[in-house]
Design a protein around this motif. Sequence first.
Motif, PDB file in Angstrom:
ATOM      1  N   SER A 145       0.828  -1.776   0.343  1.00  0.00           N
ATOM      2  CA  SER A 145      -0.096  -0.079  -0.215  1.00  0.00           C
ATOM      3  C   SER A 145       1.035   1.255   0.281  1.00  0.00           C
ATOM      4  N   THR A 179       2.813   0.778   5.229  1.00  0.00           N
ATOM      5  CA  THR A 179       2.146   1.503   4.856  1.00  0.00           C
ATOM      6  C   THR A 179       2.225   3.017   5.043  1.00  0.00           C
ATOM      7  N   GLU A 198      -4.878   2.037  -4.386  1.00  0.00           N
ATOM      8  CA  GLU A 198      -3.668   1.905  -5.175  1.00  0.00           C
ATOM      9  C   GLU A 198      -3.267   3.721  -6.442  1.00  0.00           C
ATOM     10  N   THR A 238      -3.544  -1.804   8.299  1.00  0.00           N
ATOM     11  CA  THR A 238      -4.182  -1.065   6.895  1.00  0.00           C
ATOM     12  C   THR A 238      -4.138  -1.987   5.684  1.00  0.00           C
ATOM     13  N   LEU A 239      -4.051  -3.079   5.958  1.00  0.00           N
ATOM     14  CA  LEU A 239      -4.296  -4.323   4.750  1.00  0.00           C
ATOM     15  C   LEU A 239      -5.530  -4.936   5.305  1.00  0.00           C
ATOM     16  N   THR A 298      -5.675  -3.567   1.708  1.00  0.00           N
ATOM     17  CA  THR A 298      -5.646  -2.415   0.432  1.00  0.00           C
ATOM     18  C   THR A 298      -6.454  -2.811  -0.987  1.00  0.00           C
ATOM     19  N   TYR A 317      -6.000   9.824   3.002  1.00  0.00           N
ATOM     20  CA  TYR A 317      -5.310   7.858   3.264  1.00  0.00           C
ATOM     21  C   TYR A 317      -4.252   8.716   4.284  1.00  0.00           C
TER      22      TYR A 317
END
Length: 252
Positions: free
Chosen positions: A132, A169, A211, A203-204, A206, A189
């Motif tokens: 990400s 990230t 992206e 954070t995943l 994504t 973001y």
Amino acid sequence: MLNIKSIPAFRDNYIWLIQNRDQHCVVVDPGDAGVVIDYLTSNHLTLDAILITHHHPDHTGGISELVRHFPHIHVVGPANEAIGGITHAVSGGDQIEIFDHIFHILDLKGHTLGHIGYLGESEVFCGDTLFSAGCGRLFEGTAEEMWQSLQKLRSLPEDTKVYCAHEYTSSNIAFALAVEPENPALQAYRDTVNRLRAHHQPTLPTTIGLEKQINPFLRPDQAEIIKSVSDRSTDLDPLSVFTILREWKNEF
């Protein structure tokens, strides 16, 4: 329907676990067998297979111990890398079945020469190719090879969930903002990621759509990014800009 969970490992790895409704599961890139075994035991799960994206030890280190605990499991991995314990070697264009779901094998060379990914109906497990707001280092492949791999991922449907192998990230966003500081999607973001990490949340995954809005390595044709690298080269086609970005990130 597949249920996908993350198992944290080491400092910033994620081992992804794919579970069906019958308490059977598959794990992706188990660098640490211990955390996997603990999770399986706590949740009363049976391991059916291991999927490997590339040969680095933080992705493969748990294979032998998991096979000792579950001697009949399949171990799927890249045909073009030397990885001990692989029972089913696969290459780009092949496909495998996981709990009645078809996963297509993608060649994603760049980070390593034999790196692969696993593409399902709406998810992709891409190892250390795409992160990400970032991408993997070029340990073995060329910038052109990594760029071609990222183009494969960029072309996927925007709602495709991207299961990267590391929680990079926050640091990637810091670099992305240095490259493209006026990107409003990236600014928003950053705030979202800061809130998640403040609460120790991942954070995943994504998505490809996100992206394409915020990841400079997928956006080398954008005017602000081109301007940011213009003092480093007179060659400003997308591949050249990508190459400059990757070298810049190495120093960041």
